[in-house]
Design an enzyme around this catalytic site. Structure first.
Site, PDB file in Angstrom:
ATOM      1  N   GLU A   1      -7.836  -2.507   8.322  1.00  6.64           N
ATOM      2  CA  GLU A   1      -6.751  -2.307   9.018  1.00  6.64           C
ATOM      3  C   GLU A   1      -7.058  -2.031  10.280  1.00  6.64           C
ATOM      4  OE1 GLU A   1      -2.157  -0.309   8.185  1.00  6.64           O
ATOM      5  OE2 GLU A   1      -4.034  -0.125   6.627  1.00  6.64           O
TER       6      GLU A   1
ATOM      7  N   SER B   1       1.812   6.398   2.976  1.00  6.35           N
ATOM      8  CA  SER B   1       2.595   7.746   3.186  1.00  6.35           C
ATOM      9  C   SER B   1       3.864   8.192   2.607  1.00  6.35           C
ATOM     10  CB  SER B   1       3.378   6.892   4.491  1.00  6.35           C
ATOM     11  OG  SER B   1       2.586   6.396   5.198  1.00  6.35           O
TER      12      SER B   1
ATOM     13  N   ILE C   1       0.400  -0.982   0.119  1.00 11.97           N
ATOM     14  CA  ILE C   1       0.240   0.362  -0.186  1.00 11.97           C
ATOM     15  C   ILE C   1       0.814   1.390  -0.010  1.00 11.97           C
ATOM     16  CG2 ILE C   1      -2.079   2.102   1.310  1.00 11.97           C
ATOM     17  CD1 ILE C   1      -2.916  -1.644   2.139  1.00 11.97           C
ATOM     18  N   GLY C   2       0.683   2.181  -1.088  1.00  7.30           N
ATOM     19  CA  GLY C   2       1.462   3.431  -1.228  1.00  7.30           C
ATOM     20  C   GLY C   2       0.394   4.334  -0.478  1.00  7.30           C
TER      21      GLY C   2
END
Length: 383
Positions: free
Chosen positions: A248, A132, A129-130
């Site tokens: 999450e 930050s 997952i991109g």
């Protein structure tokens, strides 16, 4: 909010999954020392993930037509709890199973579902997952990585950081800006599926204090993506990513990051004949906190099972859960130091050292403590 966190029970049909997953988990950890098992959801083992997929333990909540189990969130809760309880290596399939697959199911096109969901269920396709970015801290809305429309799709430029398991992943789901500027905050954000082997993508591992390299920087230099890389509706990325974060933050993984250390320490106390006193009281306090947080996590799962998005409730579990996970290594170190003449197994010391080194990150990943408490305060009407 507090009514929705009332005591819930895991349905019997989901509890019935425990014996089978317990066998697989025990097999994967047989003979593995505690300091390695303590890395559980950083432990990358693609073969084990494929074994879980073959046994039907991945994609449990996805429809059968995509290779899933077509079960509810409680089934996944049971499987995850059993894996984490013994420190099984889950990193390979973790993000794809927990977040990417539900996101694609809920917001993706039928073509995207047919392409990505079956291999995720088999344990053959891994996602990262991109979110930050450098200089953004926890201010996710200040995304600067940008995707511009082209004649054939999108051209992506920018950088992501602290991307878990990017060096081992096939794809990234990236939150990017497709219109406006960073000052526009939530407006103009979208999510794209990025092939990490595409020309212009560079992945650089980041080593941590423990010598591991689970995180990475990912650079995008004029990366051309097809039109169907977009998930959902352009400009709706903020809404979509918040739904994703509820998955999450709500599961048992926000409770059990230090559980292998806790079990190793309790085993040490038993072998040392410690049955009362401060150490025994400490075991009781930690056990009570674990039981309470587990009940709260199950209540969040019940909300997911009803089709709700427990953003506030999940934030509460995550905040309290990571506090427990961070308290454990400090208290255990103090307890062992209080009896300096007592022999301590080197394996326990290695496990304690590792958890103490990585524990500060527990309140960073998945949203910092400060951000979560802001979400909780808003949900309670306090800000």
């Amino acid at each position: 909010m507090f009514d929705s966190m009332s005591l819930q029970a895991i349905p019997p049909e989901d509890e019935a999954l425990r014996p089978a997953i317990r066998v697989l988990a025990a097999r994967s950890t047989k003979g593995v020392p505690a300091d390695v098992r303590a890395r559980s959801w950083q432990g990358f083992d693609a073969a084990f993930s494929r074994e879980l997929g073959k046994a039907g333990f991945l994609g449990l909540t996805l429809p059968k037509r995509y290779g899933g189990g077509e079960r509810g969130p409680f089934a996944r809760f049971v499987v995850v709890e059993e894996l984490l309880a013994v420190g099984a290596p889950v990193a390979a399939h973790w993000i794809a199973d927990r977040q990417s697959a539900p996101l694609i199911l809920n917001f993706g096109t039928e073509a995207q579902r047919e392409r990505f969901l079956p291999p995720i269920c088999r344990g053959d396709l891994f996602f990262c997952i991109g979110m930050s970015e450098p200089g953004s801290g926890s201010d996710l809305a200040s995304v600067r990585t940008r995707a511009e429309r082209t004649a054939s799709g999108w051209r992506l430029n920018g950088q992501k950081i602290w991307t878990t398991n990017a060096p081992h992943s096939d794809y990234m789901i990236a939150l990017v800006r497709t219109s406006g500027t960073a000052e526009d905050r939530h407006s103009g954000l979208s999510q794209l599926i990025v092939d990490l082997r595409a020309p212009g993508v560079a992945v650089r591992p980041i080593a941590d204090l423990a010598g591991d390299a689970h995180f990475a920087e990912v650079f995008f230099d004029n990366v051309d993506l097809p039109a169907d890389a977009l998930i959902g509706t352009e400009g709706e990325g903020w809404k979509q990513v918040n739904a994703e974060l509820a998955f999450e933050r709500s599961g048992p993984e926000r409770i059990y990051s230090s559980i292998v250390l806790f079990d190793a320490w309790v085993g040490h106390l038993q072998r040392a004949g410690v049955r009362e006193g401060p150490a025994a009281c400490l075991v009781g306090r930690f056990t009570a906190r674990l039981a309470t947080l587990r009940a709260m996590s199950i209540a969040c799962t019940a909300l997911l099972a009803r089709g709700e998005s427990p953003v506030v409730e999940a934030s509460l579990v995550k905040d309290l859960g990571t506090a427990l996970e961070q308290d454990m290594p400090v208290a255990i170190a103090d307890d062992l130091a209080s009896r300096p003449d007592e022999p301590v197994d080197p394996e326990l010391l290695r496990t304690l050292t590792y958890i103490a080194q990585v524990a500060p990150s527990f309140s960073l990943r998945g949203g910092t403590r400060e951000i979560l408490r802001g979400i909780i305060a808003r949900g309670m009407g306090l800000r």
